[in-house]
Design an enzyme around this catalytic site. Structure first.
Site, PDB file in Angstrom:
ATOM      1  N   GLU A 118     -12.579  20.170  31.023  1.00  0.00           N
ATOM      2  CA  GLU A 118     -11.783  19.932  29.819  1.00  0.00           C
ATOM      3  C   GLU A 118     -11.481  21.242  29.101  1.00  0.00           C
ATOM      4  O   GLU A 118     -10.344  21.504  28.681  1.00  0.00           O
ATOM      5  CB  GLU A 118     -12.523  18.968  28.887  1.00  0.00           C
ATOM      6  N   GLN A 170     -14.735  21.992  22.390  1.00  0.00           N
ATOM      7  CA  GLN A 170     -14.777  22.943  23.495  1.00  0.00           C
ATOM      8  C   GLN A 170     -14.369  24.335  23.002  1.00  0.00           C
ATOM      9  O   GLN A 170     -13.444  24.473  22.186  1.00  0.00           O
ATOM     10  CB  GLN A 170     -13.821  22.532  24.632  1.00  0.00           C
ATOM     11  N   GLY A 218     -13.037  14.093  18.986  1.00  0.00           N
ATOM     12  CA  GLY A 218     -13.833  13.169  18.188  1.00  0.00           C
ATOM     13  C   GLY A 218     -15.309  13.223  18.526  1.00  0.00           C
ATOM     14  O   GLY A 218     -16.167  13.146  17.644  1.00  0.00           O
ATOM     15  N   SER A 227     -16.716  15.643  20.964  1.00  0.00           N
ATOM     16  CA  SER A 227     -17.190  16.964  21.374  1.00  0.00           C
ATOM     17  C   SER A 227     -16.177  18.019  20.976  1.00  0.00           C
ATOM     18  O   SER A 227     -15.046  17.715  20.589  1.00  0.00           O
ATOM     19  CB  SER A 227     -17.410  17.005  22.895  1.00  0.00           C
TER      20      SER A 227
END
Length: 463
Positions: free
Chosen positions: A204, A236, A232, A234
């Site tokens: 991702e 990155q 919402g 996690s």
């Protein structure tokens, strides 16, 4: 280290052309024939040079839209499509892409895209998987309308679920995925056995980073932008360290990414599960309460808010503000310092590893970073913009001091984003953040990087 064969594909021009041979007409003199032959040869030479230079220009300057459009109009490419379903924690989105693929060198350029969204996300249907399948079917119908019928069978279809399903119990997540798998078996698109799955947080992050830098035209440069994606469930963080000495600091989190035919670079990426905006709300709001309790008071919510419904992980909570004692009943406010320290206590332990060298990079932030900046008036809703880390903190303080029944959780959200960037990721107050939802009309989404990956790495699609 994990290697993602994610290639930066660019459009070039077919150098072949055909010209009808000149025919001698009866009665034409030898000198005239010779002259005609020389003119024809010269014309061939001129055309060949033009085509060579145009082809070279396309290969080198692949950001030139005129040259790329011209090549498409002249028929030196073919159309290829991909459909990616992003099953996020707060909604599901279908992104269907049209690419032009060059006949001469098999390279891709993005031509058009479709973006449609349905809410809520799949995790909201944890106890009713059939409704989850229906929500995805409606999105696939949109993709079918976008893609020509004759291209359906050669178009890859994938669904990748993100943090919303990662946070569900395994059995419930699998039930949701299985109904989608059943739906996909009946699809008109090309579906592989692993087309429906929970996405790895590493992929991702890398796909989002690829998308941002591709659309900004920075993939082939030495100063790629860092990508910050706040979802919402996690968040990155992905960037390419510029100093080789930094690489050992992040050894466990480094991955080789192929960005061109002969070039790979090392990229840091990590998905911080539980530090998405909604997951953080839940963590802070429910602090000190039993897991079964759904009537919640929070110090990060203004006292004028009473029993406001909030759905998280398929559980309905009633959220109320807690009286801070400041400064009066006529003008109730959130005690900003109390809320700030509460959020810090929840955020800091989860930011491991800390991305120490993130501050050295140009930063592109999107998803909830962008949305909350728009909704609070920090940036223009149509143009996006660039702000400082300090701007989030100042706006958070302002919002927390102002009773607002229409945006009951904005005080928390802005304070949380401020803490994440400043204390969590170590960015200075004056560090500039570029906020995006789209670049050149294309959505910022890991789905574009994912589409490129499958179309360039799977022989079924790139031959």
């Amino acid at each position: 280290m994990k290697i993602l064969k994610l290639e930066y594909k660019l459009l070039s021009r077919d150098e072949k052309t055909s010209l009808n041979a000149a025919h001698l007409r009866p009665g034409t003199s030898v000198s005239a024939n010779l002259s005609a032959g020389l003119k024809f040869s010269f014309l061939c030479l001129v055309v060949s040079v033009i085509l060579f230079l145009l082809g070279l220009g396309l290969y080198i300057d692949t950001t030139n839209p005129f040259l790329m459009h011209l090549a498409s109009k002249l028929g030196y490419d073919k159309q290829q499509y991909a459909v990616i379903v992003d099953a996020g924690s707060t909604g599901s989105r279908v992104l269907a892409y049209k690419f032009n693929r060059s006949f001469i060198d098999n390279k891709l350029i993005l031509a058009e895209e479709l973006f449609k969204e349905r809410k809520p996300g799949l995790s909201a249907f944890a106890d009713n998987p059939e409704k989850a399948a229906l929500s995805i079917k409606l999105l696939l119908d949109e993709a079918k309308a976008f893609i020509p019928k004759e291209k359906w069978s050669s178009t890859p279809l994938l669904l990748k679920a993100t943090a919303g399903l990662r946070l569900l119990p395994h059995s419930k997540a699998e039930n949701l995925l299985n109904v989608v798998r059943d739906l996909f078996t009946k699809s008109v698109f090309s579906v592989d056995i692993d087309a429906v799955e929970i996405m790895d947080g590493t992929d991702e992050g890398i796909f989002s980073w690829f998308t941002v830098n591709f659309l900004l035209g920075r993939l082939s440069k030495s100063n790629q932008a860092a990508a910050l994606d706040l979802g919402g469930g996690s968040t990155q963080v992905t960037f390419a360290p510029t100093d080789p000495e930094q690489v050992p600091l992040y050894e466990k989190y480094m991955h080789e990414v192929k960005i061109s035919l002969n070039k790979e670079i090392n990229v840091f990426t990590h998905s911080y599960l539980g530090l998405g905006l909604m997951a953080a709300r839940h963590e802070v709001f429910t602090k000190g309460y039993n897991p079964e309790e759904t009537n919640i008071e929070s110090a990060c919510v203004n006292p004028i808010i009473s029993n406001r419904t909030w759905l998280y992980n398929n559980i309905e909570y009633k959220i109320s503000g807690k009286d801070s004692g400041k400064p009066s009943q006529e003008n109730p406010v959130v005690d900003f310092d109390v809320c700030l320290e509460l959020i810090k206590s929840k955020v800091m332990p989860k930011v491991k590893p800390k991305p120490f060298s993130l501050k050295q990079h140009t930063i592109a932030a999107f998803s909830y970073y962008f949305e909350r900046a728009i909704e609070s008036g920090l940036i223009d809703p149509f143009q996006g913009g660039e702000i400082t880390v300090e701007s989030f903190r100042k706006k958070a303080l302002e919002v927390c001091q102002t009773p607002n029944d229409e945006q009951p959780f904005m005080c928390f959200d802005l304070t949380y984003i401020s803490v994440l960037l400043r204390e969590g990721f170590g960015l200075a107050d004056k560090k500039k953040i570029k906020l995006y939802k789209q670049i050149d009309g294309h959505e910022i989404s890991w789905a574009l990087g994912c589409a490129y990956n499958i179309l360039t790495s799977d022989d079924k699609y790139n031959s």
